[in-house]
Design a protein around this motif. Structure first.
Motif, PDB file in Angstrom:
ATOM      1  N   SER A  86       0.835  -1.197   0.000  1.00 15.22           N
ATOM      2  CA  SER A  86       0.000   0.000   0.000  1.00 15.22           C
ATOM      3  C   SER A  86       0.865   1.240   0.000  1.00 15.22           C
ATOM      4  N   GLY A  87       1.501   1.514  -1.106  1.00 19.98           N
ATOM      5  CA  GLY A  87       2.347   2.687  -1.201  1.00 19.98           C
ATOM      6  C   GLY A  87       3.808   2.310  -1.232  1.00 19.98           C
ATOM      7  N   CYS A  88       4.672   3.299  -1.189  1.00 18.81           N
ATOM      8  CA  CYS A  88       6.096   3.043  -1.322  1.00 18.81           C
ATOM      9  C   CYS A  88       6.698   2.673   0.021  1.00 18.81           C
ATOM     10  N   THR A 107      -4.235   3.666   2.236  1.00 17.77           N
ATOM     11  CA  THR A 107      -4.323   2.292   2.752  1.00 17.77           C
ATOM     12  C   THR A 107      -5.310   1.492   1.914  1.00 17.77           C
ATOM     13  N   GLN A 152       7.527   8.971  -6.118  1.00 10.63           N
ATOM     14  CA  GLN A 152       6.778   8.064  -5.249  1.00 10.63           C
ATOM     15  C   GLN A 152       6.569   8.677  -3.870  1.00 10.63           C
ATOM     16  N   GLY A 210      -0.517   1.445  -5.879  1.00 11.53           N
ATOM     17  CA  GLY A 210      -0.374   0.439  -4.833  1.00 11.53           C
ATOM     18  C   GLY A 210      -0.995  -0.865  -5.283  1.00 11.53           C
ATOM     19  N   CYS A 233      -7.696   7.504   2.319  1.00 10.29           N
ATOM     20  CA  CYS A 233      -6.585   8.447   2.371  1.00 10.29           C
ATOM     21  C   CYS A 233      -7.067   9.765   2.970  1.00 10.29           C
ATOM     22  N   TRP A 293      -0.532   8.074  -7.631  1.00  5.08           N
ATOM     23  CA  TRP A 293      -0.152   7.123  -6.573  1.00  5.08           C
ATOM     24  C   TRP A 293      -0.531   5.717  -7.029  1.00  5.08           C
ATOM     25  N   LYS A 331       9.512   2.677   2.805  1.00  3.22           N
ATOM     26  CA  LYS A 331      10.498   3.694   3.175  1.00  3.22           C
ATOM     27  C   LYS A 331      11.917   3.139   3.098  1.00  3.22           C
ATOM     28  N   ASP A 342       2.966   9.785  -2.178  1.00  6.60           N
ATOM     29  CA  ASP A 342       2.551   9.210  -0.906  1.00  6.60           C
ATOM     30  C   ASP A 342       2.259  10.309   0.113  1.00  6.60           C
ATOM     31  N   TYR A 343       3.060  11.363   0.081  1.00  9.03           N
ATOM     32  CA  TYR A 343       2.848  12.476   1.014  1.00  9.03           C
ATOM     33  C   TYR A 343       1.588  13.264   0.660  1.00  9.03           C
ATOM     34  N   GLY A 382      -0.953   9.241   2.668  1.00 11.31           N
ATOM     35  CA  GLY A 382      -0.808   7.841   3.051  1.00 11.31           C
ATOM     36  C   GLY A 382      -2.055   7.045   2.705  1.00 11.31           C
TER      37      GLY A 382
END
Length: 334
Positions: free
Chosen positions: A135-137, A209, A198, A324, A229, A322, A139, A202-203, A207
């Motif tokens: 679910s996203g990049c 989900t 990315q 995911g 989100c 985005w 870290k 995400d920012y 975020g």
């Protein structure tokens, strides 16, 4: 084997067995000569074949007989063993898994023949696997990629500077050095741009989900994907798109000599499921219902091979995108 004739019989038709079942049967042996047997060892085993590295495993071995077989006599030995919940028998384009009984009549001072009898293990009705979400990049992964690429970027800049001085002095070799240095700089720069994009997406989306219900399903069933989100800024022209893809993955080789193979079993692009705007710091949620086709393959995860079905989601605005994914654990109802 010249000393004996060996036959394996299962109590149930092979196609009736599933992972997790207890398999029973018998081994029938006719002795063609008087033969001393240290052990009649039987081991249930599995192994892969196909494009990826070979993976294999085995269950506990068991001894059915120790003694002497007399010429012309027929003997029967009964076996029983429990099968694990995974892996199941698989016949695919890249990934194949075979189950078999490895039979070892241990004859003293002879090179033993070790026959194998295949059997089929269908997938368990309830998969023991757990789903994994992307679910996203991540870290950690982009950070490690940055650390890996920075030396190449630095070397490229150094040789670009060096070749520039050579060109100013009229040295023709400087052009060749500049070309290679330019490649060293361009590839890390492109990756820096993608990683930065990315993180920015995400920012901006606050975020995202993805939650799947149920996370374990069967072919033909409907699953619900919840998207949530909380944007950091107002987003206009937002669209949500999704697709479902089932793939085989195989890896061959190791170290620096590694080849990756992918085969798409099926892919379905879903129609655009949302269009609108999002306000700053306003929570957003959307539920998408997806019907799994009957051809959805059963999930399989091994060390170098995998079969999995994944829902890919894309949130796109006029400035940001985005992406995911959410993996579905698929069982079998056949």
């Amino acid at each position: 084997m010249s000393r004996m004739q060996l036959h394996v019989f299962f109590d149930e038709p092979e196609e009736n067995y599933r992972c997790g079942d207890t398999i029973t049967g018998r081994i029938k042996i006719t002795a063609l000569e008087d033969t001393r047997i240290n052990k009649l060892n039987v081991t249930p085993m599995w192994r892969t074949h196909g494009r990826g590295n070979i993976a294999k495993g085995k269950l506990n071995s068991f001894n059915l007989f120790t003694g002497t077989w007399h010429k012309g006599e027929t003997y029967e030995y009964f076996f029983s063993f429990e099968t694990p919940l995974t892996p199941h028998t698989c016949v695919g384009e890249l990934v194949n898994v075979d189950w078999f009984l490895h039979i070892h009549p241990d004859v003293p001072f002879e090179l033993d023949h070790k026959p194998e009898q295949k059997f089929i293990l269908k997938p368990a009705l309830e998969s023991p696997l757990e789903p994994s979400a992307k679910s996203g990049c991540s870290k950690a992964s982009p950070f490690l990629m940055l650390l890996f690429l920075l030396p190449f970027f630095g070397v490229g800049l150094f040789f670009m500077f060096l070749s520039g001085n050579m060109l100013l002095k009229g040295e023709a070799v400087g052009a060749f050095i500049f070309l290679f240095a330019f490649i060293f700089v361009c590839f890390p720069s492109f990756m820096f741009f993608k990683i930065g994009k990315q993180f920015l997406a995400d920012y901006v989306f606050g975020g995202v989900t993805l939650t799947l219900e149920p996370n374990k399903s069967h072919p033909g069933e409907t699953v619900r994907l919840h998207i949530q989100c909380k944007p950091k800024t107002a987003l206009s022209a937002l669209t949500i798109q999704a697709s479902v893809k089932a793939q085989e993955h195989a890896t061959s080789g190791s170290g620096t000599d590694v080849s990756h193979f992918n085969h798409t079993i099926f892919e379905e692009d879903l129609p655009k499921i949302f269009s609108g705007e999002l306000n700053t710091q306003t929570p957003f949620s959307h539920t998408l219902e997806i019907s799994l086709p009957d051809i959805t393959p059963t999930t399989l995860h091994l060390r170098n091979n995998a079969i999995k079905t994944t829902i890919y989601v894309m949130l796109r605005t006029d400035r940001h995108t985005w992406e995911g994914s959410q993996e579905i654990i698929v069982g079998s109802i056949t």
